[in-house]
Write a protein that holds these residues in place. Structure first.
Motif, mmCIF file in Angstrom:
data_model
loop_
_atom_site.group_PDB
_atom_site.id
_atom_site.type_symbol
_atom_site.label_atom_id
_atom_site.label_comp_id
_atom_site.label_asym_id
_atom_site.label_seq_id
_atom_site.Cartn_x
_atom_site.Cartn_y
_atom_site.Cartn_z
ATOM 1 N N HIS A 48 0.809 -1.210 0.000
ATOM 2 C CA HIS A 48 0.000 0.000 0.000
ATOM 3 C C HIS A 48 0.848 1.268 0.000
ATOM 4 C CE1 HIS A 48 -3.060 -2.863 0.680
ATOM 5 N NE2 HIS A 48 -2.588 -3.190 1.865
ATOM 6 N N GLN A 49 1.905 1.259 -0.828
ATOM 7 C CA GLN A 49 2.734 2.432 -1.057
ATOM 8 C C GLN A 49 3.276 3.039 0.234
ATOM 9 O OE1 GLN A 49 0.120 4.967 -3.314
ATOM 10 N NE2 GLN A 49 0.385 3.770 -5.145
ATOM 11 N N ALA A 163 1.363 8.078 13.704
ATOM 12 C CA ALA A 163 1.920 8.450 12.414
ATOM 13 C C ALA A 163 1.139 7.769 11.303
ATOM 14 C CB ALA A 163 3.393 8.048 12.339
ATOM 15 N N GLY A 164 0.830 8.512 10.264
ATOM 16 C CA GLY A 164 0.019 7.980 9.177
ATOM 17 C C GLY A 164 0.706 6.935 8.345
ATOM 18 N N ASP A 165 2.024 6.852 8.458
ATOM 19 C CA ASP A 165 2.781 5.824 7.755
ATOM 20 C C ASP A 165 3.529 4.960 8.768
ATOM 21 O OD1 ASP A 165 3.161 4.871 5.102
ATOM 22 O OD2 ASP A 165 5.246 5.525 5.162
ATOM 23 N N CYS A 190 -3.590 6.782 0.735
ATOM 24 C CA CYS A 190 -3.774 6.451 2.149
ATOM 25 C C CYS A 190 -4.551 5.141 2.255
ATOM 26 C CB CYS A 190 -4.524 7.574 2.860
ATOM 27 S SG CYS A 190 -5.119 7.156 4.523
ATOM 28 N N TYR A 191 -3.959 4.170 2.913
ATOM 29 C CA TYR A 191 -4.617 2.887 3.146
ATOM 30 C C TYR A 191 -4.695 2.626 4.642
ATOM 31 C CZ TYR A 191 -5.477 -2.120 3.456
ATOM 32 O OH TYR A 191 -6.007 -3.347 3.790
ATOM 33 N N TRP A 192 -5.896 2.262 5.137
ATOM 34 C CA TRP A 192 -6.035 1.847 6.534
ATOM 35 C C TRP A 192 -6.733 0.510 6.601
ATOM 36 C CZ3 TRP A 192 -10.820 0.664 8.181
ATOM 37 C CH2 TRP A 192 -11.923 1.329 7.626
ATOM 38 N N THR A 229 -0.846 3.060 6.159
ATOM 39 C CA THR A 229 0.293 3.343 5.288
ATOM 40 C C THR A 229 -0.060 4.459 4.327
ATOM 41 O OG1 THR A 229 -0.371 1.668 3.661
ATOM 42 C CG2 THR A 229 1.123 0.963 5.385
ATOM 43 N N GLY A 230 0.855 5.388 4.134
ATOM 44 C CA GLY A 230 0.676 6.457 3.166
ATOM 45 C C GLY A 230 -0.349 7.491 3.543
#
Length: 238
Positions: A48-49, A163-165, A190-192, A229-230
């Protein structure tokens, strides 16, 4: 990127709901790890980048996946192939402080390296938790920080932002349950994911999404892990 050119399986970029994940895991035309098509038992949460955010997670109220919860002496090196039952015991392990998606891990049915041997895998920025099962034969790790064993009774001080990543957070240990908000996300990068275990199979995912703009998700007390991630950093709204 060396060994890390080996891509994680089952990318779900562009897939917004778990029902679609189950139907489309490994259907991005890469056939799995980029070498020729695993797909069948692939991790639905991979690829997911990741972008690479690292922090201490101490004193700031923001969890980066590098917190102190259940910290133990390293059980496995970050590089190598490990035989389950002899080199590595079944259980849950954690790696922290990884950057730029350079950490790759894999659970495998055998040591053939063939397309049918893969059970689950991922490319990691920040933290990852992985449960190695007694029925697994091989656990592979490349470019990762050392792995530590995390017992079922691991305790920590749950943060209310992350943190978002940052990777993968253990609910109730790394991150508190509640509703979280992430802003400024672009191009669906953005992947959750809410997960009920750390096995990384399709059945592990409770819910997931790829987001552009603002993301809002409620992490339940019954969730085991939350993966991001991302994304822009998450803050607890309630």
């Amino acid at each position: 990127m060396g060994m890390k050119a080996r891509l994680a399986l089952g990318a779900v970029v562009g897939i917004a709901v778990i029902g679609a994940v189950s139907a489309n895991a490994g259907s991005d035309g890469k056939g799995g790890d980029g070498f020729g098509g695993h797909g069948e038992d692939a991790s639905a949460s991979a690829g997911h980048q990741p972008g690479g955010t690292k922090g201490s997670g101490k004193g700031s109220g923001k969890s980066t996946g590098d917190g102190e919860a259940g910290a133990e002496k390293a059980a496995l090196a970050g590089d190598g192939d490990f035989r389950v039952g002899s080199d590595v015991k079944p259980g849950t392990y954690r790696t922290r402080g990884n950057t730029d998606g350079m950490c790759y891990w894999e659970r495998a049915k055998d040591a053939s390296g063939g397309t049918g041997s893969l059970i689950a895998n991922d490319s990691v920025s920040g933290t990852s938790y992985v449960t190695v099962k007694a029925t697994d034969k091989i656990f592979k790790s490349s470019g990762c920080k050392d792995w530590e064993a995390v017992g079922p009774g691991a305790k920590g001080t749950p943060a209310t932002s992350m943190a978002g990543d940052g990777g993968m957070f253990k609910v109730g240990t790394d991150i508190a349950p509640g509703t979280y908000r992430s802003t400024g996300n672009k191009d669906g990068s953005c992947y959750w994911e809410r997960a009920k275990d750390a096995e990384h199979g399709v059945d592990s995912i409770t819910a997931n999404d790829n987001v552009t703009g603002t993301a809002v998700v409620t992490i339940g007390a019954g969730d085991a892990y939350f993966k991001t991630t991302g994304c822009g950093d998450w803050k607890k709204a309630s």
